[in-house]
Motif scaffolding. Structure first.
Motif, PDB file in Angstrom:
ATOM      1  N   SER A 183       0.854  -1.181   0.000  1.00 32.35           N
ATOM      2  CA  SER A 183       0.000   0.000   0.000  1.00 32.35           C
ATOM      3  C   SER A 183       0.893   1.235   0.000  1.00 32.35           C
ATOM      4  O   SER A 183       1.579   1.518   0.992  1.00 32.35           O
ATOM      5  CB  SER A 183      -0.903   0.014   1.236  1.00 32.35           C
ATOM      6  N   GLU A 295      -4.622  -4.803   6.702  1.00 33.44           N
ATOM      7  CA  GLU A 295      -3.233  -4.323   6.762  1.00 33.44           C
ATOM      8  C   GLU A 295      -2.477  -4.929   7.946  1.00 33.44           C
ATOM      9  O   GLU A 295      -1.681  -4.272   8.601  1.00 33.44           O
ATOM     10  CB  GLU A 295      -3.186  -2.798   6.793  1.00 33.44           C
ATOM     11  N   THR A 314     -10.324  -4.690  -0.518  1.00 31.83           N
ATOM     12  CA  THR A 314      -9.187  -3.789  -0.405  1.00 31.83           C
ATOM     13  C   THR A 314      -9.637  -2.488   0.245  1.00 31.83           C
ATOM     14  O   THR A 314     -10.651  -1.900  -0.139  1.00 31.83           O
ATOM     15  CB  THR A 314      -8.576  -3.492  -1.790  1.00 31.83           C
ATOM     16  N   PHE A 318      -6.118   2.510  -0.516  1.00 27.93           N
ATOM     17  CA  PHE A 318      -4.967   1.626  -0.317  1.00 27.93           C
ATOM     18  C   PHE A 318      -3.798   1.962  -1.247  1.00 27.93           C
ATOM     19  O   PHE A 318      -2.647   1.837  -0.882  1.00 27.93           O
ATOM     20  CB  PHE A 318      -5.417   0.180  -0.548  1.00 27.93           C
TER      21      PHE A 318
END
Length: 468
Positions: A183, A295, A314, A318
């Motif tokens: 990311s 994450e 997602t 990101f």
């Protein structure tokens, strides 16, 4: 042929990765050629400009498509094109996640599908069935739905990777760039930089831990993504000596210095607690969501399909971005910018399919401009068809980063084929899951992988392909 070491213009930005599948990189020679387009099952319908393979009127095409990171909607789109051009015909698109288990019995019984996307962790080793497949030269020599000769619309080098002993049997449809994905937003927030060596990986692991995160993670069905990453890293460190030893199944190939150095670097990360535990018991997309949504860990090795595969899981903002695999040292044979990239998603047409002309017609539809643009727009990945990606990558940071990686790699693009060619992935998954969960050391990992390789190399019934 060689990619010039200069920035690529937009229409050529994907050419490098395709060249890499047919270049024998770092100075090797191109050795394969294309044979004639002989068809085992001759056309039984009327051949015409709009029906070049003689597909029977109002016939059915049986298409089995691997349902993975790219989904199957793009194949359904192509199927509808066939139904429109070949009025009254029907295309049955069947998704499968385990191609070998599902389709090998059909090959044995002489009733294979008309066209297959032979992909995924459990694909059929192409070497075991290539004598049962159609030569696809006639497909690329036909005109597409826009009236252009198909081979003239493709990036260079797309035929050779699927050519064995002079017979073109596998059309690799998707251009895949392999990378370490992260990311960009998370890295920017924390002031992190992408690691270029395994020492820098360890350093970043410590920073991630201080932030309450792991460096890496995995899921059980995708444990060999780390093998792909490790091989790419080792080839960059050791060059052709590593690539050729592995591709040619040489004794002791997994014990080469660069390979061992990469394994050791990864083992240090595991032992330091920087690998998120539990991956061997976690479904791979769930594990990937731990990266792209929660994450929990910050780097993930994968191919360019990852954005589409995780598009519903997602985190907003990101900014998915790719970077090349790390090298062992700063004096590697290839620079850090060197890139593993190849054409994938191998499409095949079995000679004993009930509708061989229909299988080829399906591929003609997929190679149309409309189908290729649809694929790129909906999956954020490129096909082998030229001129389908706009400058903004359809708004995809991941796709734009692939452009930048290829530009930076220049002529330093490479690939290998032994895992898919000999169908090794299923056995290798067991070895890698054990290693990643901390259940084995580098010696055991090496011995396990070498045993799998030696079994294939020493099997007289396996037809080997020599790579030079």
């Amino acid at each position: 042929m060689e990619i010039q070491n200069k920035p690529l213009i937009r229409r050529d930005f994907l050419r490098g990765a395709l060249v890499a599948t047919v270049l024998i990189p770092l100075g090797g020679a191109l050795t394969s050629c294309v044979g004639g387009g002989t068809t085992t099952t001759g056309p039984t319908g009327t051949v015409s400009a709009t029906n070049p393979f003689g597909m029977v009127d109002k016939s059915t095409v049986d298409a089995v498509i691997f349902k993975g990171g790219y989904g199957i909607d793009y194949a359904t789109f192509a199927g509808k094109q066939v139904e429109k051009v070949q009025a009254g015909s029907t295309v049955k698109v069947t998704p499968q996640t385990n191609i070998a288990q599902t389709l090998q019995p059909r090959f044995v019984s002489g009733n294979p599908p008309d066209v297959i996307d032979n992909s995924g962790a459990n694909l059929i080793g192409i070497n075991t069935i290539r004598d049962q497949l159609e030569d696809l030269t006639s497909v690329v020599e036909a005109k597409n739905y826009e009236g252009k000769v198909i081979k003239d619309t493709l990036y260079p080098g797309v035929i050779e990777p699927g050519t064995f002993d002079g017979k073109f049997v596998q059309l690799n449809y998707v251009l895949t760039v392999y990378a370490m994905w992260y990311s960009a937003a998370l890295f920017e927030t924390n002031g992190w930089t992408v690691p270029k060596t395994w020492d820098e990986m360890m350093d970043l692991g410590g920073k991630a831990k201080a932030a309450g995160k792991y460096l890496l993670g995995w899921g059980k069905e995708a444990a060999t993504y780390y093998q792909t990453m490790a091989i790419g890293s080792a080839i960059k460190e050791g060059g052709d000596d590593v690539r050729l030893a592995l591709d040619n199944l040489k004794p002791g190939c997994w014990s080469l210095g660069p390979v061992q150095d990469v394994f050791t670097g990864l083992k240090k990360i595991i032992d330091a607690g920087y690998m998120k535990p539990g991956g061997a018991g976690t479904q791979f997309t769930a594990a990937q969501a731990q990266w792209s949504n929660s994450e929990d860990f910050i780097l993930y090795p994968s191919g360019g399909w990852i954005e589409n595969e995780m598009k519903t899981q997602t985190k907003d903002g990101f900014k998915m971005t790719g970077a090349p695999e790390p090298t062992v040292t700063s004096n590697s044979k290839l620079p850090w910018e060197a890139l593993h990239s190849t054409a994938g998603e191998g499409y095949i047409v079995p000679s004993k399919g009930k509708n061989v002309p229909g299988g080829k017609e399906f591929l003609r539809a997929m190679l149309s401009q409309d189908a290729a643009v649809n694929f790129a727009k909906t999956t954020f990945s490129s096909t082998i068809v030229k001129d389908t990606i706009p400058a903004d990558g359809f708004g995809s940071t991941a796709l734009v980063s692939q452009v930048k990686m290829l530009e930076a790699a220049g002529s330093n693009v490479f690939s290998w084929n032994f895992v898919d060619l000999y169908g090794m992935n299923t056995d290798q998954l067991v070895v890698w899951n054990t290693f990643l969960q901390g259940g084995s050391d580098v010696a055991a990992l090496t011995a396990g992988l070498q045993a799998i390789t030696d079994k294939v190399a020493n099997d007289p019934s396996v037809k080997k392909v020599t790579v030079t």
